[in-house]
Write a protein that holds these residues in place. Structure first.
Motif, mmCIF file in Angstrom:
data_model
loop_
_atom_site.group_PDB
_atom_site.id
_atom_site.type_symbol
_atom_site.label_atom_id
_atom_site.label_comp_id
_atom_site.label_asym_id
_atom_site.label_seq_id
_atom_site.Cartn_x
_atom_site.Cartn_y
_atom_site.Cartn_z
ATOM 1 N N SER A 46 0.816 -1.213 0.000
ATOM 2 C CA SER A 46 0.000 0.000 0.000
ATOM 3 C C SER A 46 0.851 1.265 0.000
ATOM 4 O O SER A 46 0.332 2.374 0.137
ATOM 5 C CB SER A 46 -0.920 0.012 1.225
ATOM 6 N N GLY A 80 4.024 0.270 4.706
ATOM 7 C CA GLY A 80 2.964 -0.476 4.033
ATOM 8 C C GLY A 80 3.460 -1.394 2.941
ATOM 9 O O GLY A 80 2.665 -2.053 2.279
ATOM 10 N N TRP A 117 5.500 -6.761 -3.226
ATOM 11 C CA TRP A 117 5.653 -6.537 -1.783
ATOM 12 C C TRP A 117 7.110 -6.741 -1.380
ATOM 13 O O TRP A 117 7.893 -7.369 -2.120
ATOM 14 C CB TRP A 117 4.789 -7.511 -0.982
ATOM 15 N N ASN A 135 -5.961 -7.189 0.391
ATOM 16 C CA ASN A 135 -6.537 -5.852 0.368
ATOM 17 C C ASN A 135 -5.600 -4.835 -0.288
ATOM 18 O O ASN A 135 -5.897 -3.637 -0.308
ATOM 19 C CB ASN A 135 -6.860 -5.388 1.797
ATOM 20 N N GLU A 136 -4.475 -5.323 -0.814
ATOM 21 C CA GLU A 136 -3.480 -4.419 -1.390
ATOM 22 C C GLU A 136 -3.292 -4.634 -2.887
ATOM 23 O O GLU A 136 -2.278 -4.238 -3.456
ATOM 24 C CB GLU A 136 -2.148 -4.591 -0.647
ATOM 25 N N GLU A 196 2.136 -9.214 4.163
ATOM 26 C CA GLU A 196 1.530 -9.836 5.332
ATOM 27 C C GLU A 196 0.308 -10.625 4.877
ATOM 28 O O GLU A 196 -0.530 -10.115 4.127
ATOM 29 C CB GLU A 196 1.134 -8.771 6.356
ATOM 30 N N ASP A 199 -2.414 -11.516 6.222
ATOM 31 C CA ASP A 199 -3.751 -11.040 6.564
ATOM 32 C C ASP A 199 -4.100 -9.711 5.890
ATOM 33 O O ASP A 199 -5.198 -9.194 6.083
ATOM 34 C CB ASP A 199 -3.902 -10.904 8.078
ATOM 35 N N LYS A 200 -3.161 -9.163 5.094
ATOM 36 C CA LYS A 200 -3.410 -7.858 4.480
ATOM 37 C C LYS A 200 -3.239 -7.836 2.960
ATOM 38 O O LYS A 200 -3.770 -6.947 2.303
ATOM 39 C CB LYS A 200 -2.476 -6.810 5.093
#
Length: 801
Positions: A675, A732, A722, A742-743, A736, A738-739
């Motif tokens: 992000s 950001g 990432w 959403n990215e 991860e 769990d994330k």
């Protein structure tokens, strides 16, 4: 709205590996809204519509404009995409089709733009773009109807039908179009297959192979399958020595009265066939002749030839090493003739890349024996080959400029079909005004490189290895190169390269590449204060740009389904494993050159060496839906892990997303990691901070025909990169579990593809619909007032995947 004159021909070269030629008339380059572009096309269409093309026709001539198809009864039809394709390829006729909104541009040029002299721009445009009218008599719909009905019958639809409707329209009804209405009824299916065995040797071989037939009870009758079955049986016989056996000697008789829409097939061997077809043949002599003049290829005299590897070898004026050439021959004297050895010899010699023509044929020694003499005629390529390529290059981040590549090669440098190629290339580029002002860098750059490559059509290994294939040529390659890149205002970088590796195939589906030696040396030779200030803000990026050696190996495996015409879908996979620094690090440890308590990286010749493991996977699946329409999907996933002697991947080994081959709604290298997004105060930084060690990208694209040689597409792209470790300068950016879902950055768009025979020109218009760096629900920007103005146009050559 700004218009600029376009070049007639550009050479397109993208760092995202997109290149080729494209043709342009007028390019609307800057600050053009979609509705403005549509308005321009409509106005041009209206102007050209005022030019009548039918007034040039004779009284009895009709301009053929369109072919239309409709179908009924498809619900119960098997293999619908393939069957429709078979019919449409027969029924479709080339016409003076409109180009998007421009009506019959080629025909208009033919009628109204005839040059008065045989030179100049007008003559060039006319010669390249004019097309004479396609007449109704040329299309001949009635004849095509008969052929379509026969094709429908050949596919087992014996009681189906096709109706033809030819409509005349336009002024004085000078235009005509045809519509074929196909009424499908379920195809007849195979009920039983029987072979009548007359107890000859060939009959017995066929009878023993009939259980492996591709004709399966319950499947649709298809004439092409009967042809394939005859070829299969003929190949089995040829592989057992029956050289003169022909597929035409096999005859299928069909009985459609056995049941409800079923067919009984009876296979027989024809009575009146050559006696030779019942004889097994053996190889007597193998003659290999190398000559540039085909007229003298038959004059070989085995007595005067060199005998090596069981072959008589003779060359006129071409000093090849006989051992290298004859080793490619799979045939052996005294052995039984086989079709496989025949075809493998042909393909292997062709794959060496040294011959313009390869012929393998056989002569019967005499009518009383069962011996064959093999003749292999080879016409070599010219020893010296030169090429010069001048192009105009552009990239997805709005850089453009000229480039040139000059190469000279020797196709037989060591007398064993080895190829030595020296290549120099260079280019200059600048950034034009960008649609998105925040991505304007205001700089230019140049690049110069030289490379020396040597290829061997065989394995060069210090020990014996079993030949992997008698059909495909293994390649050993090595090269050395140097490249310098100058980014004016920022930095200069030198890259030195040495590599050595192998490439081979084991089947049409499987290809391998192993590079045990891959050495790269990167060094920044100059850096401006502005660039150094940027690196100070990003310590991890600065580390990735440090002077260093990349010494390692890499391995690539490619699998591609090779479907025959009965299969609809295709699959592609490419996996690459890249490792560096492991062997060197082990040597340092064993030799005591590495201090285990030191946190500083070990060095080679005063520069650190990179140590990492990297794997990248590229999977693609193509769902064929109909005539030239399909759904193409792709998933790319990769990870690079630096360790021991490295804390980050070298910059040239990191992942990026965006651009015409990737996320088409975003500029190249402007997404991620995660992000993260650069602050407004750091814009114009060459996007060096938007890279990562993990990459995940998915694409789905629906491709469909629009007009002749013009295709459309709807697509959705999603993905990101990432970091493996936290980087405070890029918040950001860490991956991860769990994330990461959403990215994802998501973009969607439409495209036009124009098939210009030798390449495909692709124009895509995409808009970002999800930006991962925007907070909260505003990541989805459908309701954003700037949504429709945030589009990005990319021009490329070839499909993205």
């Amino acid at each position: 709205m700004v218009f600029k004159p376009a070049y007639i021909i550009y050479q397109y070269l993208d760092k995202n590996q997109t290149f080729g030629f494209f043709v342009a008339g007028i390019s609307v380059l800057q600050n053009v809204r979609v509705y403005s572009l549509v308005a321009v096309l409509i106005i041009m269409s209206l102007l050209l519509n005022s030019c009548s093309n039918t007034k040039f026709l004779k009284d009895d001539e009709k301009l053929y404009t369109y072919t239309w198809f409709s179908e009924k009864g498809l619900g119960k039809i098997n293999n619908k995409p393939l069957k429709l394709y078979e019919l449409y390829m027969v029924g479709a006729a080339k016409t003076n089709r409109p180009f998007i909104l421009l009506p019959r541009m080629n025909l208009t040029i033919h009628n109204y733009y005839k040059p008065s002299r045989k030179w100049g721009p007008r003559h060039y445009i006319y010669r390249v773009f004019n097309k004479p009218p396609v007449l109704l008599s040329d299309a001949n719909p009635d004849f095509r109807l008969k052929v379509m009905k026969q094709r429908l019958f050949d596919m087992g639809h014996f009681d189906s039908d096709i109706k033809l409707d030819v409509k005349f329209y336009g002024k004085d009804e000078k235009k005509a179009r045809a519509k074929y209405k196909v009424l499908f009824k379920p195809a007849y299916t195979y009920h039983n297959l029987e072979f009548i065995n007359r107890k000859t040797k060939t009959d017995s071989i066929i009878a023993g192979s009939i259980n492996e037939s591709i004709i399966i009870p319950g499947h649709d009758y298809w004439l092409d399958e009967l042809e394939d079955e005859r070829f299969r049986l003929s190949k089995i016989l040829k592989n057992q020595g029956y050289y003169f056996f022909n597929p035409d000697y096999l005859l299928f008789n069909a009985d459609t009265t056995v049941g409800s829409k079923q067919v009984d097939l009876t296979l027989v061997l024809k009575d009146k066939i050559s006696k030779k077809s019942h004889k097994k043949y053996f190889i007597r002599n193998i003659n290999v002749f190398v000559n540039s003049n085909k007229k003298f290829l038959d004059t070989i005299n085995p007595i005067d030839s060199t005998y090596i590897n069981n072959c008589y070898y003779k060359s006129v004026g071409y000093p090849y090493k006989p051992k290298i050439i004859t080793k490619a021959v799979s045939l052996e004297p005294g052995t039984q003739y086989t079709f496989d050895n025949h075809e493998n010899t042909l393909r292997y010699l062709q794959g060496m890349g040294a011959f313009r023509s390869v012929e393998v044929f056989f002569d019967e020694v005499d009518s009383t024996s069962n011996l064959l003499d093999a003749k292999i005629n080879l016409v070599p390529l010219k020893p010296l080959v030169t090429s010069l390529e001048v192009n105009f290059a552009t990239k997805s981040n709005d850089f453009l400029g000229p480039a040139a590549i000059l190469s000279i090669g020797h196709m037989n440098i060591f007398k064993g079909a080895e190829q030595l190629v020296f290549q120099i290339d260079g280019g200059f580029e600048w950034q034009k005004n960008s649609k998105r002002k925040e991505y304007e860098l205001g700089l230019n750059s140049y690049e110069i490189g030289a490379q020396l490559k040597l290829n061997f059509p065989r394995f060069l290994i210090p020990f014996n290895i079993k030949r992997q294939s008698t059909r495909y040529v293994p390649k050993t390659y090595t090269g050395i190169g140097f490249r310098t890149l100058k980014r004016v205002r920022y930095y200069s970088m030198n890259l030195s390269q040495v590599n050595f590796g192998y490439f081979w195939r084991t089947s049409p589906k499987r290809a391998y590449q192993f590079e045990p030696v891959s050495i790269n040396y990167l060094r920044l030779t100059q850096a401006s204060q502005e660039f150094l200030d940027f690196l100070n803000n990003y310590p991890q990026v600065a580390t990735s740009f440090e002077e260093q050696f990349i010494i390692g190996s890499n391995f690539s495996y490619t699998y591609t389904t090779n479907p025959d015409k009965k299969k609809s879908n295709e699959f592609y996979y490419n996996g690459i494993v890249d490792v560096s620094g492991n062997l060197l690090n082990s040597i340092y440890k064993v030799a005591g050159l590495k201090d285990p308590n030191s946190s500083e990286p070990s060095e080679l010749f005063g520069a650190p060496y990179a140590q990492y493991f990297k794997i990248t996977n590229d999977l693609r699946y193509y769902f064929k839906l109909g005539e030239k329409s399909l759904i193409a999907t792709r998933l790319i996933g990769g990870i690079g892990v630096p360790y021991n002697n490295s804390s980050v991947l070298p910059y040239v080994k990191q992942y990026f997303v965006g651009g015409s081959q990737d996320l088409r709604a975003f500029y190249a290298r402007t997404v991620g990691p995660g992000s993260y997004h650069p602050s407004d105060t750091l814009k114009g930084n060459l996007f060096l901070d938007q890279s990562g060690e993990i990459k995940l990208v998915g694409n789905i694209e629906y491709r469909f025909p629009i007009t002749y040689k013009t295709f459309g597409a709807f697509f959705v792209d999603a993905g990101n990169v990432w970091l493996l470790r936290e980087d405070s300068s890029r918040p950001g950016g860490k991956f991860e579990f769990d994330k990461f879902m959403n990215e994802f950055a998501i973009g969607s768009g439409v495209g036009i593809r124009i098939d210009i025979t030798y390449f495909v020109l692709r124009l895509d218009v995409a808009v970002p619909i999800r930006k991962p760096y925007i907070l909260g629900k505003r990541k989805w920007i459908f309701n954003n007032s700037e949504f429709w103005g945030d589009y990005l146009i990319s021009l490329a050559v070839g499909y993205p995947f």
